[in-house]
Design a protein around this motif. Structure first.
Motif, PDB file in Angstrom:
ATOM      1  N   TYR A 198       0.844  -1.192   0.000  1.00 40.94           N
ATOM      2  CA  TYR A 198       0.000   0.000   0.000  1.00 40.94           C
ATOM      3  C   TYR A 198       0.880   1.243   0.000  1.00 40.94           C
ATOM      4  N   ILE A 245      -8.407  -4.223  -0.178  1.00 39.47           N
ATOM      5  CA  ILE A 245      -7.717  -4.880  -1.291  1.00 39.47           C
ATOM      6  C   ILE A 245      -8.252  -4.318  -2.606  1.00 39.47           C
ATOM      7  N   ILE A 246      -7.350  -3.796  -3.426  1.00 37.91           N
ATOM      8  CA  ILE A 246      -7.729  -3.246  -4.728  1.00 37.91           C
ATOM      9  C   ILE A 246      -7.475  -4.290  -5.820  1.00 37.91           C
ATOM     10  N   ARG A 247      -6.297  -4.878  -5.790  1.00 40.09           N
ATOM     11  CA  ARG A 247      -5.931  -5.989  -6.672  1.00 40.09           C
ATOM     12  C   ARG A 247      -5.295  -7.048  -5.788  1.00 40.09           C
ATOM     13  N   SER A 248      -4.974  -8.174  -6.322  1.00 42.98           N
ATOM     14  CA  SER A 248      -4.509  -9.293  -5.493  1.00 42.98           C
ATOM     15  C   SER A 248      -3.340  -8.941  -4.560  1.00 42.98           C
ATOM     16  N   TYR A 249      -2.406  -8.115  -4.996  1.00 44.91           N
ATOM     17  CA  TYR A 249      -1.265  -7.775  -4.149  1.00 44.91           C
ATOM     18  C   TYR A 249      -1.174  -6.277  -3.877  1.00 44.91           C
ATOM     19  N   ARG A 250      -2.268  -5.563  -4.083  1.00 42.67           N
ATOM     20  CA  ARG A 250      -2.266  -4.111  -3.932  1.00 42.67           C
ATOM     21  C   ARG A 250      -3.435  -3.714  -3.047  1.00 42.67           C
TER      22      ARG A 250
END
Length: 125
Positions: A37, A70-75
């Motif tokens: 993040y 969570i916006i995307r899987s790792y973001r």
């Protein structure tokens, strides 16, 4: 978490001669459980009374005030925990997340106490 005491009172709290606390929460960029993040800063305003300030500090220190969305899987993105009524504007009324909002003081204190208790965290003034 840093606290600045402002001399002016918030609309609807003019009789509170102690003024206003501007509470700023700053987060550096980082990662939690593999989700990264960006750095973020939040400011909220409460009437200058030690009770809500100390409750907010306790809730902040125990990780209850903010979440990582969570916006995307790792973001992810750091966001307010919407279980607490935060006021981020000194003016504009409750429709604009500001003052005057005569019930805010009681709502924030009640919500913080309930959440701390539910998490098994003891708070004594």
């Amino acid at each position: 978490m840093s606290v600045e005491r402002l001399r002016e009172s918030l609309p609807g709290y003019e009789l509170w001669v102690m003024g206003t606390y501007a509470i700023t929460y700053s987060f550096p960029a980082g990662s939690l459980n593999g989700v990264s993040y960006e750095a973020k800063k939040f400011t909220e305003y409460v009437p200058a009374n030690p009770y809500p300030k100390n409750l907010l500090r306790k809730a902040f220190n125990t990780g209850l005030l903010f979440k990582i969305k969570i916006i995307r899987s790792y973001r992810g993105e750091i966001i307010w925990n919407n279980e607490f009524p935060h006021i981020t504007n000194k003016l504009g009324g409750p429709d604009n997340n500001g003052y005057p909002d005569p019930g805010h003081y009681k709502r924030i204190c009640d919500a913080l106490m309930a959440k701390l208790k539910a998490a098994g965290i003891e708070y004594k003034e």
